[in-house]
Design a protein around this motif. Structure first.
Motif, PDB file in Angstrom:
ATOM      1  N   PHE A 294       1.013  -1.631  -0.123  1.00  0.00           N
ATOM      2  CA  PHE A 294       0.077   0.497   0.167  1.00  0.00           C
ATOM      3  C   PHE A 294       1.068   1.314  -0.325  1.00  0.00           C
ATOM      4  CE2 PHE A 294      -2.488   3.536   1.787  1.00  0.00           C
ATOM      5  CZ  PHE A 294      -3.612   3.444   1.355  1.00  0.00           C
ATOM      6  N   ILE A 295       1.704   0.942   0.958  1.00  0.00           N
ATOM      7  CA  ILE A 295       2.781   2.297   0.910  1.00  0.00           C
ATOM      8  C   ILE A 295       3.157   2.164  -0.304  1.00  0.00           C
ATOM      9  CG2 ILE A 295       4.595   3.300   2.404  1.00  0.00           C
ATOM     10  CD1 ILE A 295       3.628   2.745   4.757  1.00  0.00           C
ATOM     11  N   LEU A 296       3.545   1.385  -1.079  1.00  0.00           N
ATOM     12  CA  LEU A 296       4.765   1.284  -1.626  1.00  0.00           C
ATOM     13  C   LEU A 296       4.122   1.899  -2.864  1.00  0.00           C
ATOM     14  CD1 LEU A 296       7.593   1.012  -3.624  1.00  0.00           C
ATOM     15  CD2 LEU A 296       6.733  -1.264  -3.851  1.00  0.00           C
ATOM     16  N   VAL A 297       2.543   1.669  -3.474  1.00  0.00           N
ATOM     17  CA  VAL A 297       1.918   2.266  -4.342  1.00  0.00           C
ATOM     18  C   VAL A 297       1.397   3.934  -4.216  1.00  0.00           C
ATOM     19  CG1 VAL A 297       0.176   1.671  -5.838  1.00  0.00           C
ATOM     20  CG2 VAL A 297       1.270   0.461  -5.181  1.00  0.00           C
ATOM     21  N   ALA A 298       1.009   4.059  -2.765  1.00  0.00           N
ATOM     22  CA  ALA A 298       0.785   5.243  -2.670  1.00  0.00           C
ATOM     23  C   ALA A 298       2.481   6.428  -3.153  1.00  0.00           C
ATOM     24  CB  ALA A 298      -0.157   5.089  -1.195  1.00  0.00           C
TER      25      ALA A 298
ATOM     26  N   THR B 114     -12.047  -2.976  -3.896  1.00  0.00           N
ATOM     27  CA  THR B 114     -10.454  -3.990  -4.393  1.00  0.00           C
ATOM     28  C   THR B 114     -10.315  -4.557  -3.630  1.00  0.00           C
ATOM     29  OG1 THR B 114      -9.988  -2.202  -2.217  1.00  0.00           O
ATOM     30  CG2 THR B 114      -9.420  -1.186  -4.811  1.00  0.00           C
ATOM     31  N   SER B 115     -11.364  -4.522  -2.713  1.00  0.00           N
ATOM     32  CA  SER B 115     -11.005  -6.679  -1.434  1.00  0.00           C
ATOM     33  C   SER B 115     -11.441  -7.385  -2.198  1.00  0.00           C
ATOM     34  CB  SER B 115     -11.268  -6.422  -0.298  1.00  0.00           C
ATOM     35  OG  SER B 115     -10.087  -5.881   0.470  1.00  0.00           O
ATOM     36  N   PHE B 116     -13.028  -6.948  -3.139  1.00  0.00           N
ATOM     37  CA  PHE B 116     -13.370  -7.614  -4.175  1.00  0.00           C
ATOM     38  C   PHE B 116     -12.490  -8.371  -4.408  1.00  0.00           C
ATOM     39  CE2 PHE B 116     -16.321  -8.916  -7.027  1.00  0.00           C
ATOM     40  CZ  PHE B 116     -17.398 -10.035  -7.160  1.00  0.00           C
TER      41      PHE B 116
ATOM     42  N   LEU C  97      -3.784  -7.070  -2.264  1.00  0.00           N
ATOM     43  CA  LEU C  97      -4.481  -6.125  -1.736  1.00  0.00           C
ATOM     44  C   LEU C  97      -4.503  -4.580  -1.183  1.00  0.00           C
ATOM     45  CD1 LEU C  97      -6.615  -9.264   0.405  1.00  0.00           C
ATOM     46  CD2 LEU C  97      -7.628  -8.195  -0.949  1.00  0.00           C
ATOM     47  N   GLY C  98      -2.619  -4.510  -0.633  1.00  0.00           N
ATOM     48  CA  GLY C  98      -2.217  -4.010  -1.222  1.00  0.00           C
ATOM     49  C   GLY C  98      -2.364  -3.022  -1.691  1.00  0.00           C
ATOM     50  N   PHE C  99      -1.623  -3.282  -2.814  1.00  0.00           N
ATOM     51  CA  PHE C  99      -1.021  -2.690  -4.178  1.00  0.00           C
ATOM     52  C   PHE C  99      -2.767  -1.435  -4.611  1.00  0.00           C
ATOM     53  CE2 PHE C  99      -0.883  -2.166  -8.386  1.00  0.00           C
ATOM     54  CZ  PHE C  99       0.696  -1.736  -8.802  1.00  0.00           C
ATOM     55  N   HIS C 100      -3.221  -3.064  -5.237  1.00  0.00           N
ATOM     56  CA  HIS C 100      -4.846  -2.690  -5.613  1.00  0.00           C
ATOM     57  C   HIS C 100      -5.581  -1.431  -4.749  1.00  0.00           C
ATOM     58  CE1 HIS C 100      -8.486  -4.170  -8.270  1.00  0.00           C
ATOM     59  NE2 HIS C 100      -8.137  -3.178  -8.469  1.00  0.00           N
ATOM     60  N   ALA C 101      -5.332  -1.752  -3.254  1.00  0.00           N
ATOM     61  CA  ALA C 101      -6.451  -1.071  -2.401  1.00  0.00           C
ATOM     62  C   ALA C 101      -5.509   0.681  -2.498  1.00  0.00           C
ATOM     63  CB  ALA C 101      -6.583  -1.327  -1.051  1.00  0.00           C
ATOM     64  N   ALA C 102      -4.234   0.231  -2.457  1.00  0.00           N
ATOM     65  CA  ALA C 102      -3.922   2.367  -3.004  1.00  0.00           C
ATOM     66  C   ALA C 102      -4.054   2.459  -4.284  1.00  0.00           C
ATOM     67  CB  ALA C 102      -2.434   1.972  -2.423  1.00  0.00           C
TER      68      ALA C 102
ATOM     69  N   ASN D 146      -5.748   2.917  -6.539  1.00  0.00           N
ATOM     70  CA  ASN D 146      -7.587   3.140  -6.277  1.00  0.00           C
ATOM     71  C   ASN D 146      -7.771   4.266  -6.098  1.00  0.00           C
ATOM     72  OD1 ASN D 146      -8.056   1.111  -8.609  1.00  0.00           O
ATOM     73  ND2 ASN D 146      -9.928   0.801  -7.983  1.00  0.00           N
ATOM     74  N   LEU D 147      -7.683   3.882  -4.188  1.00  0.00           N
ATOM     75  CA  LEU D 147      -7.432   5.166  -3.109  1.00  0.00           C
ATOM     76  C   LEU D 147      -7.080   6.091  -3.445  1.00  0.00           C
ATOM     77  CD1 LEU D 147      -8.900   6.136  -0.322  1.00  0.00           C
ATOM     78  CD2 LEU D 147      -7.168   4.796   0.414  1.00  0.00           C
ATOM     79  N   ILE D 148      -5.628   6.126  -4.300  1.00  0.00           N
ATOM     80  CA  ILE D 148      -5.339   7.709  -4.425  1.00  0.00           C
ATOM     81  C   ILE D 148      -4.999   8.322  -5.272  1.00  0.00           C
ATOM     82  CG2 ILE D 148      -2.719   8.156  -4.552  1.00  0.00           C
ATOM     83  CD1 ILE D 148      -3.236   7.351  -1.713  1.00  0.00           C
ATOM     84  N   THR D 149      -5.789   6.938  -6.921  1.00  0.00           N
ATOM     85  CA  THR D 149      -6.668   7.764  -7.373  1.00  0.00           C
ATOM     86  C   THR D 149      -7.668   8.908  -7.429  1.00  0.00           C
ATOM     87  OG1 THR D 149      -4.917   6.249  -9.166  1.00  0.00           O
ATOM     88  CG2 THR D 149      -7.009   7.557 -10.285  1.00  0.00           C
ATOM     89  N   ALA D 150      -7.926   8.202  -6.615  1.00  0.00           N
ATOM     90  CA  ALA D 150      -9.705   8.783  -6.487  1.00  0.00           C
ATOM     91  C   ALA D 150      -9.243  10.105  -5.388  1.00  0.00           C
ATOM     92  CB  ALA D 150     -10.658   7.750  -6.046  1.00  0.00           C
TER      93      ALA D 150
END
Length: 304
Positions: A103-107, A149-151, A224-229, A231-235
């Motif tokens: 998550f942190i890496l991608v964010a 993203t978790s789904f 899970l961490g990659f995908h969440a970061a 989509n979240l940061i992009t939004a």
């Protein structure tokens, strides 16, 4: 190991058929309805945002994933008799440090790239920030986007990966099929209409990267961490009139959309770099076996 552990629970073919048929059937019916009624999805989205506001529309679009994720978890628990941990990882406990590392890496990467793009091409952006709507967006995004993203991760890299793997008894077919199907479903996003079919390289490539990550790491935590970061940061950072997420983000991209090398660079340069970093950190080995090897059924348990 990650795929093979599904053999320990109820894994007869019909159990793995129902959820995909329902999900893909729903997607197909939605597409047929849109085509038959000749609905301009982009215009409908713009009208809805004008009437309700982008935050409310975002909530309505993401709310379905709460139902999808809950339904998948309940099906796995009561029909497959499989604990959620076994759908998540091969480790004794879910390794949240892996989730947060990805998550942190991608964010950080997305924030740095966006700021670099903004300062390099300020004419392509408008400041879109409004404090109150942004705070609501932040709350909505932090709660609902990780559920969405978790789904997708639990369904594609988890449920379908395990189900296909124990059906065909290898790893490469589930990797290819889940990646292509995952990318293919993005074909209905408004970005494809604006940027053209070349953007599908990015979507399918992302599916492959997340699938490789899952198989090499024997679990979903990194995906899970990659995908969440992502989509979240992009939004939160950037919106545009032609994207799937239209939000009260900090910036608005006002440039004329086009796709070229910027589609290929993430897939062929950035994603391999991410995989290299994770491989070094988590000491991944035996790539050939983990990505292309057979899925062996444990001899001790015979549960159908």
């Amino acid at each position: 190991m990650y795929i093979a552990q599904a053999f320990r629970y109820s894994h007869s073919f019909w159990r793995y058929l129902v959820i995909p048929v329902l999900f893909f059937g729903l997607m197909a019916l939605n597409y047929v309805f849109i085509e038959m009624m000749d609905i301009d999805v982009g215009q409908v989205m713009r009208d809805e945002i004008a009437r309700k506001g982008s935050n409310r529309v975002l909530v309505e679009n993401l709310a379905a994933f709460v139902i999808f994720l809950a339904g998948l978890f309940l099906w796995v628990k009561y029909v497959h008799n499989q604990p959620l941990k076994a759908l998540t990882t091969t480790r004794k406990e879910v390794d949240w440090s892996r989730f947060w590392f990805a998550f942190i890496l991608v964010a950080v990467f997305n924030i740095v790239v966006t700021l670099f793009d903004y300062f390099s091409n300020p004419q392509d952006f408008a400041i879109n920030f409004q404090l109150e709507p942004f705070l609501y967006l932040l709350l909505i995004s932090v709660i609902l986007i990780p559920i969405q993203t978790s789904f997708e991760e639990y369904f594609f890299r988890g449920y379908l990966m395990q189900g296909l793997g124990i059906l065909v008894r290898n790893r490469w077919i589930p990797l290819i099929l889940t990646s292509v199907i995952f990318g293919g479903l993005h074909y209905f996003n408004p970005e494809v209409t604006k940027l053209g079919d070349i953007i599908m390289i990015y979507y399918i490539g992302t599916g492959f990267m997340l699938g490789i990550m899952t198989l090499m790491d024997e679990g979903l935590e990194l995906a899970l961490g990659f995908h969440a970061a992502n989509n979240l940061i992009t939004a939160l950072l950037v919106t545009a009139d032609w994207t799937a997420f239209q939000t009260h983000s900090i910036f608005k991209d006002i440039s004329e959309p086009s796709a070229g090398w910027d589609v290929l660079i993430p897939v062929f340069i950035i994603y391999p770099l991410f995989l290299f970093i994770m491989a070094r950190k988590y000491k991944w080995t035996n790539w050939k076996e983990k990505l292309f090897g057979k899925v062996e059924k444990p001899q001790a348990l015979e549960i159908e």
